[in-house]
Design an enzyme around this catalytic site. Structure first.
Site, mmCIF file in Angstrom:
data_model
loop_
_atom_site.group_PDB
_atom_site.id
_atom_site.type_symbol
_atom_site.label_atom_id
_atom_site.label_comp_id
_atom_site.label_asym_id
_atom_site.label_seq_id
_atom_site.Cartn_x
_atom_site.Cartn_y
_atom_site.Cartn_z
ATOM 1 N N THR A 1 0.913 -1.136 0.000
ATOM 2 C CA THR A 1 0.000 0.000 0.000
ATOM 3 C C THR A 1 0.946 1.176 0.000
ATOM 4 O O THR A 1 2.080 1.042 0.447
ATOM 5 C CB THR A 1 -0.813 0.054 1.321
ATOM 6 N N GLY B 1 -10.363 -3.240 0.258
ATOM 7 C CA GLY B 1 -9.599 -3.296 1.505
ATOM 8 C C GLY B 1 -9.869 -2.087 2.389
ATOM 9 O O GLY B 1 -10.886 -1.403 2.254
HETATM 10 N N1 GLY Z 1 -4.034 -2.458 2.989
HETATM 11 C C1 GLY Z 1 -4.338 -2.673 1.644
HETATM 12 C C2 GLY Z 1 -5.318 -3.718 1.392
HETATM 13 O O1 GLY Z 1 -5.437 -4.649 2.161
HETATM 14 O O2 GLY Z 1 -5.998 -3.638 0.405
#
Ligand code: GLY
Length: 308
Positions: free
Chosen positions: A177, A207
């Site tokens: 991310t 997400g």
């Molecule tokens: N933290 C990014 C995702 O899980 O989509």
């Protein structure tokens, strides 16, 4: 003595074990990219630009760099497509914009900003979000833009191993991310987060990154926070808002609030990931439960620090 007119800036490029950063030149490239992006952000903040401008600019640069799992470098879903999530939040008035499960947009964070300022809504998803992008004059890019050889290979490998959400505890897994938090010289805070999600994810999976309070939060009275990690863990704990609440309700600074948030994430659900936080006084803090997190920061105008 703390200058109240100083700026602070932090970025992250994902959390995990980073087995695929084993090539030393890849690690060096990553560090160099983060450093360059922080310097670009510094320039904006130094000349009096807003925290919001800085986080949008830095997040866009991270999205343009195929080294990171966002924008151009997004991991591919089960259908071999980049399906991205992003959000941005302005701590001055808690305004926020986000997009989820979108393809064909080079810089999802810029679309999230337009959702915030021009749509009258907070979140747009899928085809509707892409149509809104066209209304805003943001061009579509072809799927091929995202099909970089490393991501195609990574998807093939994941599918070979039938790697799905159910084996998320695999220590070799990466939770890419990108994110950015900033405090400008006026004391305003902002946060941005963007991602391609998890490799080989189900089509339609969203997400934490576009969810206000889970993947990011910004409030001038408390702090700005951006998360990276296994999104489902941050959705269940609403971790960025929790960290903000530790500042608001308990008077904690960025370090204390981040430690308290990471402690909760670990103790309650063994959550995987990390967070970067700048509080209203410009203190920079980070915490993570994974082996590593790519991060860099400039605290109150001082030198640039990058760590993996
Ligand atoms: N933290 C990014 C995702 O899980 O989509």
């Amino acid at each position: 003595m703390i200058s109240t007119r100083s700026y602070s800036l932090m970025v992250h490029g994902g959390a995990g074990a980073f087995e695929n950063l084993r090539a030393p030149e890849c690690e060096a490239e990553t560090i160099e990219s983060i450093r360059r992006i922080l310097e670009d952000g510094r320039e904006i903040l130094q000349r009096g630009g807003s925290a919001l401008q800085a986080v949008e600019a830095c997040a866009s640069l991270l999205e343009d760099d195929p080294l990171f799992n966002a924008g151009r470098g997004s991991v591919l879903n089960e259908q071999g497509r980049a399906e991205m999530d992003a959000a941005i939040m302005d701590g001055r008035d808690l305004s926020a914009g986000s997009v989820a499960a979108i393809g064909e947009i080079a810089n999802p964070v810029q679309l999230a900003r337009r959702v915030m300022s021009e749509s009258g809504h907070v979140m747009l998803i899928g085809e509707g979000a892409v149509r809104f992008a066209a209304q805003c004059g943001i061009p579509r890019v072809p799927d091929a833009y995202f099909l970089i050889p490393e991501r195609i290979e990574q998807l093939k490998e994941a599918q070979k191993k039938l790697q799905t959400l159910s084996d998320k505890k695999n220590d070799g897994h990466e939770f890419g991310t990108i994110g950015c938090v900033a405090r400008d010289i006026e004391g305003n805070l902002a946060a941005a987060t963007s991602t391609g999600g998890i490799v080989n994810k189900l089509s339609g999976r969203v997400g934490d990154s576009p969810l206000i309070g889970a993947g990011l939060h910004a409030d001038n009275e408390t702090c700005a926070a951006s998360a990276t990690g296994h999104g489902e863990d941050f959705m269940r704990t609403v971790l960025c808002k929790m960290i903000s609440d530790y500042v608001y309700l308990k008077g904690m600074d960025a370090h204390q609030a981040t430690a308290a948030g990471i402690d909760f994430l670990t103790r309650r659900i063994c959550g995987q990931g990390g967070v970067i936080v700048i509080d209203h006084a410009g203190n920079c803090a980070s915490g993570f439960t994974t082996r590593k997190m790519i991060q860099g920061w400039i605290e109150r105008g001082a030198g640039t620090i990058v760590r993996i």
